[in-house]
Write a protein that holds these residues in place. Sequence first.
Motif, PDB file in Angstrom:
ATOM      1  N   CYS A 119       1.013  -1.026  -0.074  1.00  0.00           N
ATOM      2  CA  CYS A 119      -0.251   0.072   0.190  1.00  0.00           C
ATOM      3  C   CYS A 119       1.011   1.487  -0.085  1.00  0.00           C
ATOM      4  CB  CYS A 119      -0.876   0.256   1.327  1.00  0.00           C
ATOM      5  SG  CYS A 119      -2.250   1.348   0.954  1.00  0.00           S
ATOM      6  N   HIS A 120       0.426   1.820  -0.806  1.00  0.00           N
ATOM      7  CA  HIS A 120       1.449   3.129  -0.877  1.00  0.00           C
ATOM      8  C   HIS A 120       0.839   4.245  -0.388  1.00  0.00           C
ATOM      9  CE1 HIS A 120       5.078   1.489  -3.537  1.00  0.00           C
ATOM     10  NE2 HIS A 120       4.662   0.613  -3.798  1.00  0.00           N
ATOM     11  N   GLY A 121      -0.083   4.313   0.128  1.00  0.00           N
ATOM     12  CA  GLY A 121      -0.644   5.505  -0.117  1.00  0.00           C
ATOM     13  C   GLY A 121      -2.270   5.025   0.455  1.00  0.00           C
ATOM     14  N   LEU A 122      -2.753   6.234   1.406  1.00  0.00           N
ATOM     15  CA  LEU A 122      -3.904   6.278   1.564  1.00  0.00           C
ATOM     16  C   LEU A 122      -5.455   8.183   1.080  1.00  0.00           C
ATOM     17  CD1 LEU A 122      -4.434   5.816   4.413  1.00  0.00           C
ATOM     18  CD2 LEU A 122      -4.581   4.103   3.232  1.00  0.00           C
ATOM     19  N   TRP A 123      -5.981   7.453   0.173  1.00  0.00           N
ATOM     20  CA  TRP A 123      -7.211   8.618  -0.278  1.00  0.00           C
ATOM     21  C   TRP A 123      -8.231   8.178   0.892  1.00  0.00           C
ATOM     22  CZ3 TRP A 123      -8.120   9.661  -5.701  1.00  0.00           C
ATOM     23  CH2 TRP A 123      -8.661  10.649  -6.121  1.00  0.00           C
ATOM     24  N   VAL A 124      -8.093   9.350   1.743  1.00  0.00           N
ATOM     25  CA  VAL A 124      -9.095   9.801   2.687  1.00  0.00           C
ATOM     26  C   VAL A 124     -10.212  10.620   2.646  1.00  0.00           C
ATOM     27  CG1 VAL A 124      -9.598  10.035   5.373  1.00  0.00           C
ATOM     28  CG2 VAL A 124      -7.215   8.859   4.359  1.00  0.00           C
ATOM     29  N   ALA A 125     -11.284  10.201   2.956  1.00  0.00           N
ATOM     30  CA  ALA A 125     -12.641  10.684   3.004  1.00  0.00           C
ATOM     31  C   ALA A 125     -13.405  11.224   3.934  1.00  0.00           C
ATOM     32  CB  ALA A 125     -13.917  10.677   1.834  1.00  0.00           C
ATOM     33  N   ASN A 126     -13.615  12.951   4.207  1.00  0.00           N
ATOM     34  CA  ASN A 126     -14.116  13.171   5.923  1.00  0.00           C
ATOM     35  C   ASN A 126     -14.414  14.874   5.799  1.00  0.00           C
ATOM     36  OD1 ASN A 126     -14.806  13.936   8.316  1.00  0.00           O
ATOM     37  ND2 ASN A 126     -12.692  14.237   9.031  1.00  0.00           N
ATOM     38  N   TYR A 127     -15.680  14.156   5.085  1.00  0.00           N
ATOM     39  CA  TYR A 127     -16.432  15.433   4.591  1.00  0.00           C
ATOM     40  C   TYR A 127     -16.503  16.825   5.445  1.00  0.00           C
ATOM     41  CZ  TYR A 127     -17.491  13.150   0.572  1.00  0.00           C
ATOM     42  OH  TYR A 127     -16.565  12.365  -0.709  1.00  0.00           O
ATOM     43  N   GLY A 128     -17.500  16.111   6.957  1.00  0.00           N
ATOM     44  CA  GLY A 128     -17.299  16.462   8.197  1.00  0.00           C
ATOM     45  C   GLY A 128     -18.399  17.759   7.413  1.00  0.00           C
ATOM     46  N   ASN A 129     -18.011  19.450   7.966  1.00  0.00           N
ATOM     47  CA  ASN A 129     -18.722  20.901   8.044  1.00  0.00           C
ATOM     48  C   ASN A 129     -18.484  20.660   6.524  1.00  0.00           C
ATOM     49  OD1 ASN A 129     -20.385  20.546  10.181  1.00  0.00           O
ATOM     50  ND2 ASN A 129     -18.515  22.321  11.102  1.00  0.00           N
ATOM     51  N   GLN A 130     -18.928  21.326   5.505  1.00  0.00           N
ATOM     52  CA  GLN A 130     -18.736  22.263   4.302  1.00  0.00           C
ATOM     53  C   GLN A 130     -17.675  23.431   4.574  1.00  0.00           C
ATOM     54  OE1 GLN A 130     -22.608  22.661   2.482  1.00  0.00           O
ATOM     55  NE2 GLN A 130     -23.418  20.456   2.026  1.00  0.00           N
ATOM     56  N   GLN A 131     -17.292  23.459   3.694  1.00  0.00           N
ATOM     57  CA  GLN A 131     -16.273  24.633   3.623  1.00  0.00           C
ATOM     58  C   GLN A 131     -16.514  24.820   1.869  1.00  0.00           C
ATOM     59  OE1 GLN A 131     -14.491  25.124   6.064  1.00  0.00           O
ATOM     60  NE2 GLN A 131     -15.736  23.530   7.820  1.00  0.00           N
ATOM     61  N   THR A 132     -16.342  26.656   1.676  1.00  0.00           N
ATOM     62  CA  THR A 132     -16.079  26.965   1.118  1.00  0.00           C
ATOM     63  C   THR A 132     -14.703  27.854   0.302  1.00  0.00           C
ATOM     64  OG1 THR A 132     -16.167  29.246   2.419  1.00  0.00           O
ATOM     65  CG2 THR A 132     -18.086  28.691   1.387  1.00  0.00           C
ATOM     66  N   ASN A 133     -13.089  27.311   1.056  1.00  0.00           N
ATOM     67  CA  ASN A 133     -12.066  27.675   0.938  1.00  0.00           C
ATOM     68  C   ASN A 133     -11.493  26.290   1.300  1.00  0.00           C
ATOM     69  OD1 ASN A 133     -11.973  30.463  -0.033  1.00  0.00           O
ATOM     70  ND2 ASN A 133     -12.782  30.457   2.790  1.00  0.00           N
ATOM     71  N   LEU A 134      -9.858  25.986   0.218  1.00  0.00           N
ATOM     72  CA  LEU A 134      -9.143  25.073   1.341  1.00  0.00           C
ATOM     73  C   LEU A 134      -9.441  25.321   2.432  1.00  0.00           C
ATOM     74  CD1 LEU A 134      -6.968  24.301  -2.013  1.00  0.00           C
ATOM     75  CD2 LEU A 134      -8.697  22.945  -1.422  1.00  0.00           C
ATOM     76  N   ARG A 135      -8.829  23.572   3.404  1.00  0.00           N
ATOM     77  CA  ARG A 135      -8.730  24.039   4.527  1.00  0.00           C
ATOM     78  C   ARG A 135      -7.430  23.690   4.505  1.00  0.00           C
ATOM     79  NH1 ARG A 135     -12.717  18.852   6.445  1.00  0.00           N
ATOM     80  NH2 ARG A 135     -14.077  19.275   5.186  1.00  0.00           N
ATOM     81  N   PRO A 136      -6.366  23.612   6.116  1.00  0.00           N
ATOM     82  CA  PRO A 136      -5.589  23.806   6.226  1.00  0.00           C
ATOM     83  C   PRO A 136      -5.469  22.053   6.983  1.00  0.00           C
ATOM     84  CG  PRO A 136      -6.358  25.620   8.160  1.00  0.00           C
ATOM     85  CD  PRO A 136      -7.946  25.241   6.667  1.00  0.00           C
ATOM     86  N   TRP A 137      -4.049  22.082   6.401  1.00  0.00           N
ATOM     87  CA  TRP A 137      -4.278  20.290   6.495  1.00  0.00           C
ATOM     88  C   TRP A 137      -3.828  20.143   8.053  1.00  0.00           C
ATOM     89  CZ3 TRP A 137      -4.044  16.049   2.852  1.00  0.00           C
ATOM     90  CH2 TRP A 137      -3.792  15.180   2.828  1.00  0.00           C
ATOM     91  N   ASN A 138      -5.285  18.891   8.096  1.00  0.00           N
ATOM     92  CA  ASN A 138      -5.458  19.073   9.913  1.00  0.00           C
ATOM     93  C   ASN A 138      -5.155  17.381   9.901  1.00  0.00           C
ATOM     94  OD1 ASN A 138      -7.007  18.234  12.689  1.00  0.00           O
ATOM     95  ND2 ASN A 138      -8.124  20.076  12.327  1.00  0.00           N
ATOM     96  N   ARG A 139      -4.237  16.657  10.378  1.00  0.00           N
ATOM     97  CA  ARG A 139      -4.332  16.044  10.057  1.00  0.00           C
ATOM     98  C   ARG A 139      -4.963  14.607  10.900  1.00  0.00           C
ATOM     99  NH1 ARG A 139       2.190  16.684  10.482  1.00  0.00           N
ATOM    100  NH2 ARG A 139       2.532  15.894   9.831  1.00  0.00           N
ATOM    101  N   ASP A 140      -5.290  15.661  13.199  1.00  0.00           N
ATOM    102  CA  ASP A 140      -7.274  14.797  13.258  1.00  0.00           C
ATOM    103  C   ASP A 140      -8.127  15.050  12.755  1.00  0.00           C
ATOM    104  OD1 ASP A 140      -5.381  14.925  15.607  1.00  0.00           O
ATOM    105  OD2 ASP A 140      -5.879  17.483  16.233  1.00  0.00           O
ATOM    106  N   GLN A 141      -8.807  15.116  11.537  1.00  0.00           N
ATOM    107  CA  GLN A 141      -9.432  14.995  10.698  1.00  0.00           C
ATOM    108  C   GLN A 141      -9.271  14.111   9.511  1.00  0.00           C
ATOM    109  OE1 GLN A 141     -10.426  19.409   8.870  1.00  0.00           O
ATOM    110  NE2 GLN A 141     -11.769  19.723  10.811  1.00  0.00           N
ATOM    111  N   ILE A 142      -8.352  13.874   9.252  1.00  0.00           N
ATOM    112  CA  ILE A 142      -7.971  13.103   7.579  1.00  0.00           C
ATOM    113  C   ILE A 142      -7.453  12.119   8.168  1.00  0.00           C
ATOM    114  CG2 ILE A 142      -6.187  13.501   6.348  1.00  0.00           C
ATOM    115  CD1 ILE A 142      -5.712  16.299   6.470  1.00  0.00           C
ATOM    116  N   GLU A 143      -6.901  11.805   9.297  1.00  0.00           N
ATOM    117  CA  GLU A 143      -6.457  10.268  10.074  1.00  0.00           C
ATOM    118  C   GLU A 143      -7.573   9.173  10.271  1.00  0.00           C
ATOM    119  OE1 GLU A 143      -2.880   9.003   9.775  1.00  0.00           O
ATOM    120  OE2 GLU A 143      -2.647  10.732   9.414  1.00  0.00           O
ATOM    121  N   PRO A 144      -7.637   8.352   9.708  1.00  0.00           N
ATOM    122  CA  PRO A 144      -8.768   7.205  10.121  1.00  0.00           C
ATOM    123  C   PRO A 144      -8.952   7.350  11.352  1.00  0.00           C
ATOM    124  CG  PRO A 144      -7.238   6.190   8.476  1.00  0.00           C
ATOM    125  CD  PRO A 144      -6.496   7.506   8.653  1.00  0.00           C
TER     126      PRO A 144
END
Length: 102
Positions: free
Chosen positions: A31-56
Amino acid sequence: MKLLPCVYLSAKQDPTSKQNLSAAMKAGAQCHGLWVANYGNQQTNLRPWNRDQIEPANPVPCKVLIHQYAGDIANGLFDFNQINPFLENPELVIKRLILPPA
């Protein structure tokens, strides 16, 4: 088996996804990596990279390459995808997402 460029899964996945991927890797799958979906609240702009929201929710022995989330632009719902800004070679991820000519 080689999972390249990445495996797509939900950040809130049940433990079965992690267990199956981990078992496949123990049996020799790469496995060379993950593509993780975490929709949470809708955003109008790019979010800063947040490991807590992104990590499975259940850690998987692969690094997260891409984060997918929902965004609202001009009253339209879109999927946004963000490449991990901490990768050594993010261009390689993009190159592998595009299929070569047949």
